[in-house]
Design a protein around this motif. Sequence first.
Motif, PDB file in Angstrom:
ATOM      1  N   GLY A 181       0.796  -1.221   0.000  1.00 11.99           N
ATOM      2  CA  GLY A 181       0.000   0.000   0.000  1.00 11.99           C
ATOM      3  C   GLY A 181       0.820   1.257   0.000  1.00 11.99           C
ATOM      4  O   GLY A 181       0.284   2.346  -0.101  1.00 11.99           O
ATOM      5  N   GLN A 182       2.144   1.142   0.139  1.00  9.91           N
ATOM      6  CA  GLN A 182       3.009   2.320   0.140  1.00  9.91           C
ATOM      7  C   GLN A 182       3.780   2.378  -1.163  1.00  9.91           C
ATOM      8  O   GLN A 182       4.212   1.360  -1.688  1.00  9.91           O
ATOM      9  N   SER A 183       3.932   3.584  -1.660  1.00  9.46           N
ATOM     10  CA  SER A 183       4.701   3.763  -2.890  1.00  9.46           C
ATOM     11  C   SER A 183       6.168   3.912  -2.541  1.00  9.46           C
ATOM     12  O   SER A 183       6.514   4.596  -1.570  1.00  9.46           O
ATOM     13  N   PRO A 184       7.053   3.264  -3.304  1.00 10.01           N
ATOM     14  CA  PRO A 184       8.477   3.426  -3.028  1.00 10.01           C
ATOM     15  C   PRO A 184       8.893   4.859  -3.272  1.00 10.01           C
ATOM     16  O   PRO A 184       8.382   5.523  -4.169  1.00 10.01           O
ATOM     17  N   SER A 185       9.788   5.359  -2.432  1.00  8.13           N
ATOM     18  CA  SER A 185      10.245   6.742  -2.587  1.00  8.13           C
ATOM     19  C   SER A 185      11.065   6.869  -3.864  1.00  8.13           C
ATOM     20  O   SER A 185      11.876   6.007  -4.171  1.00  8.13           O
ATOM     21  N   VAL A 186      10.775   7.932  -4.589  1.00 11.82           N
ATOM     22  CA  VAL A 186      11.486   8.206  -5.837  1.00 11.82           C
ATOM     23  C   VAL A 186      12.311   9.456  -5.646  1.00 11.82           C
ATOM     24  O   VAL A 186      11.793  10.510  -5.248  1.00 11.82           O
ATOM     25  N   ARG A 187      13.561   9.362  -5.940  1.00 10.92           N
ATOM     26  CA  ARG A 187      14.454  10.508  -5.747  1.00 10.92           C
ATOM     27  C   ARG A 187      14.452  11.381  -6.989  1.00 10.92           C
ATOM     28  O   ARG A 187      14.684  10.900  -8.096  1.00 10.92           O
ATOM     29  N   SER A 188      14.144  12.637  -6.814  1.00 15.05           N
ATOM     30  CA  SER A 188      14.129  13.564  -7.939  1.00 15.05           C
ATOM     31  C   SER A 188      15.532  13.782  -8.455  1.00 15.05           C
ATOM     32  O   SER A 188      16.489  13.854  -7.671  1.00 15.05           O
ATOM     33  N   PRO A 189      15.702  13.933  -9.800  1.00 11.67           N
ATOM     34  CA  PRO A 189      17.028  14.222 -10.346  1.00 11.67           C
ATOM     35  C   PRO A 189      17.622  15.495  -9.750  1.00 11.67           C
ATOM     36  O   PRO A 189      18.835  15.625  -9.628  1.00 11.67           O
ATOM     37  N   ASP A 190      16.717  16.441  -9.379  1.00 12.66           N
ATOM     38  CA  ASP A 190      17.213  17.689  -8.802  1.00 12.66           C
ATOM     39  C   ASP A 190      17.838  17.482  -7.437  1.00 12.66           C
ATOM     40  O   ASP A 190      18.596  18.323  -6.952  1.00 12.66           O
ATOM     41  N   ASP A 191      17.499  16.368  -6.771  1.00 10.39           N
ATOM     42  CA  ASP A 191      18.053  16.093  -5.450  1.00 10.39           C
ATOM     43  C   ASP A 191      19.342  15.278  -5.511  1.00 10.39           C
ATOM     44  O   ASP A 191      19.994  15.074  -4.496  1.00 10.39           O
ATOM     45  N   ALA A 192      19.662  14.776  -6.696  1.00  8.62           N
ATOM     46  CA  ALA A 192      20.860  13.947  -6.836  1.00  8.62           C
ATOM     47  C   ALA A 192      22.108  14.791  -6.665  1.00  8.62           C
ATOM     48  O   ALA A 192      22.137  15.956  -7.053  1.00  8.62           O
ATOM     49  N   PRO A 193      23.156  14.217  -6.076  1.00  7.48           N
ATOM     50  CA  PRO A 193      24.399  14.995  -5.914  1.00  7.48           C
ATOM     51  C   PRO A 193      25.028  15.296  -7.272  1.00  7.48           C
ATOM     52  O   PRO A 193      25.161  14.408  -8.119  1.00  7.48           O
ATOM     53  N   LEU A 194      25.403  16.547  -7.466  1.00  9.10           N
ATOM     54  CA  LEU A 194      25.996  16.961  -8.735  1.00  9.10           C
ATOM     55  C   LEU A 194      27.500  16.769  -8.754  1.00  9.10           C
ATOM     56  O   LEU A 194      28.085  16.514  -9.803  1.00  9.10           O
ATOM     57  N   TRP A 195      28.108  16.901  -7.611  1.00  9.49           N
ATOM     58  CA  TRP A 195      29.561  17.016  -7.542  1.00  9.49           C
ATOM     59  C   TRP A 195      30.191  15.689  -7.171  1.00  9.49           C
ATOM     60  O   TRP A 195      29.848  15.100  -6.157  1.00  9.49           O
ATOM     61  N   GLN A 196      31.119  15.263  -7.989  1.00 10.26           N
ATOM     62  CA  GLN A 196      31.787  13.986  -7.733  1.00 10.26           C
ATOM     63  C   GLN A 196      33.268  14.115  -8.059  1.00 10.26           C
ATOM     64  O   GLN A 196      33.636  14.476  -9.181  1.00 10.26           O
ATOM     65  N   PHE A 197      34.095  13.824  -7.083  1.00  9.17           N
ATOM     66  CA  PHE A 197      35.538  13.833  -7.293  1.00  9.17           C
ATOM     67  C   PHE A 197      36.009  12.413  -7.554  1.00  9.17           C
ATOM     68  O   PHE A 197      35.630  11.477  -6.846  1.00  9.17           O
ATOM     69  N   SER A 234      31.705  20.146   0.038  1.00  5.59           N
ATOM     70  CA  SER A 234      31.208  19.051   0.877  1.00  5.59           C
ATOM     71  C   SER A 234      31.498  17.700   0.245  1.00  5.59           C
ATOM     72  O   SER A 234      31.813  16.727   0.937  1.00  5.59           O
ATOM     73  N   ALA A 235      31.398  17.643  -1.108  1.00  6.31           N
ATOM     74  CA  ALA A 235      31.720  16.394  -1.803  1.00  6.31           C
ATOM     75  C   ALA A 235      33.194  16.052  -1.631  1.00  6.31           C
ATOM     76  O   ALA A 235      33.561  14.889  -1.413  1.00  6.31           O
ATOM     77  N   LEU A 236      34.055  17.064  -1.716  1.00  5.76           N
ATOM     78  CA  LEU A 236      35.482  16.838  -1.514  1.00  5.76           C
ATOM     79  C   LEU A 236      35.761  16.425  -0.069  1.00  5.76           C
ATOM     80  O   LEU A 236      36.575  15.528   0.184  1.00  5.76           O
ATOM     81  N   ASP A 237      35.067  17.047   0.853  1.00  5.47           N
ATOM     82  CA  ASP A 237      35.232  16.700   2.261  1.00  5.47           C
ATOM     83  C   ASP A 237      34.852  15.240   2.506  1.00  5.47           C
ATOM     84  O   ASP A 237      35.554  14.508   3.219  1.00  5.47           O
ATOM     85  N   GLY A 238      33.754  14.802   1.897  1.00  8.96           N
ATOM     86  CA  GLY A 238      33.346  13.412   2.049  1.00  8.96           C
ATOM     87  C   GLY A 238      34.362  12.451   1.470  1.00  8.96           C
ATOM     88  O   GLY A 238      34.649  11.398   2.054  1.00  8.96           O
ATOM     89  N   LEU A 239      34.936  12.816   0.320  1.00  9.02           N
ATOM     90  CA  LEU A 239      35.960  11.974  -0.294  1.00  9.02           C
ATOM     91  C   LEU A 239      37.173  11.835   0.621  1.00  9.02           C
ATOM     92  O   LEU A 239      37.697  10.742   0.825  1.00  9.02           O
ATOM     93  N   LEU A 240      37.616  12.958   1.190  1.00  9.15           N
ATOM     94  CA  LEU A 240      38.819  12.930   2.024  1.00  9.15           C
ATOM     95  C   LEU A 240      38.570  12.199   3.344  1.00  9.15           C
ATOM     96  O   LEU A 240      39.452  11.504   3.840  1.00  9.15           O
ATOM     97  N   ARG A 241      37.389  12.341   3.909  1.00 10.29           N
ATOM     98  CA  ARG A 241      37.093  11.641   5.156  1.00 10.29           C
ATOM     99  C   ARG A 241      37.063  10.128   4.922  1.00 10.29           C
ATOM    100  O   ARG A 241      37.522   9.348   5.732  1.00 10.29           O
ATOM    101  N   SER A 242      36.520   9.721   3.784  1.00 11.44           N
ATOM    102  CA  SER A 242      36.532   8.304   3.452  1.00 11.44           C
ATOM    103  C   SER A 242      37.948   7.833   3.176  1.00 11.44           C
ATOM    104  O   SER A 242      38.356   6.757   3.581  1.00 11.44           O
TER     105      SER A 242
END
Length: 409
Positions: A5-21, A88-96
């Motif tokens: 009875g519940q619809s699966p959540s759909v992620r909008s393209p606008d919410d997708a992360p743009l920045w990837q290192f 923030s994307a760069l920060d996430g990369l470096l923390r990982s």
Amino acid sequence: MAASGQSPSVRSPDDAPLWQFVPLSDFEVPSKPVLQSARGRLDALYELVRLRPRVQEKPVKTEDELGHISEAELQRLVPEPDWKEAASALDGLLRSGDRERSSATMTLVVGPPCGGMREILNAFASLRSVPVVEPPSRFGVLEKDETWLHQLRKQKPRWVFPALEATFVRHPAGLWLARQLLGEARNGSFGHVVIGCDSWSWELISRFTRGLVGHVHVLQAFGPEEFSVLFRRLAESGRRRRPRFRQSDNGNDILPSPEGEEGGSEKSGYLQQLAGRSRGNIGIARVLWKTGMQVEPEEGSQQDDEKGSALHRTIWVRPLDKLSLPSVPSSAEIDVTLVLHGLLVHNGISTELLAEALPLSLQKVAGLLYWLGDEGLAVDEGGRWRVSPLGYPAVRSHLQTRGFLVDQC
């Protein structure tokens, strides 16, 4: 699995992360559309043999029907991106990476001209609350002045230096400081640091510093989907409603139509062409995007108030092949090519230092720089010359076809 009875959540393209290192070796350039490439070759053939140009279809909006948009409105339509998201994307990369390689002491990030790398690294430094190191004098680089390096050794551990290219001049004495800096950073003398470098400069520096740098990262190029999301976000920044962007030759929508807008069901291929022409470079694409914008005169008020602004109107965008962009003449002498390459491998440089780096007289270099400025291929930014954003695609292509060393981005 979603509950019954519940619809699966759909992620909008606008919410997708743009920045990837990604590692520099994984960098991918967006492909140019096949039709665009074929037309380019056909146009070149027509020009070469001086045949009658192809018959063009009548555009939906002609140049005579459209007017210019004020610079103030263009800036509101296409403001600077929010570099904090990329930081923030760069920060996430470096923390990982910190968890995986606890012994790493230096991270090197490269980026192409106009790609926002310096702004991203400044935002990253602010996010991490670490200082940004100012570059040394390039004349001091030639003199092997160790003052700047000595001051750097006194810095607290953890800092960001966005401009490794400032420690380098293409000259027999011009690599010493870059090698010293990278060597000490690799050995952990400065603690955990982040160093940025222009992609053209890195092509030369890396050939003389092999083994001093481990992983090199770069912001992944944007494709048409990423540009669609980015341009929508920019156009909606601080507004309730964004305008409609349509291609002036065929009337197709470039971005998805604003909610409630009729028509525009056919999608334009503009963003695919833009991604290919700009090589996914955000800064170059943003300039090309702004340059093609026009409005109908009766709609486009010159006032900057919201009511009369073009921000709430249809924006007509000229196709990329209809823009009057700077070009390098096919008959350009080798001295012109040397100067253009010198500007890029230094990420901007003064006339005097460029003359030191080239087998040309100061007078010759100065004359060529002013000529390049008149042609729109170079700009003088307070005594520091660099290739212009609008001229960059033509300059890069010119250098590559002539066998000069080019960057990977």
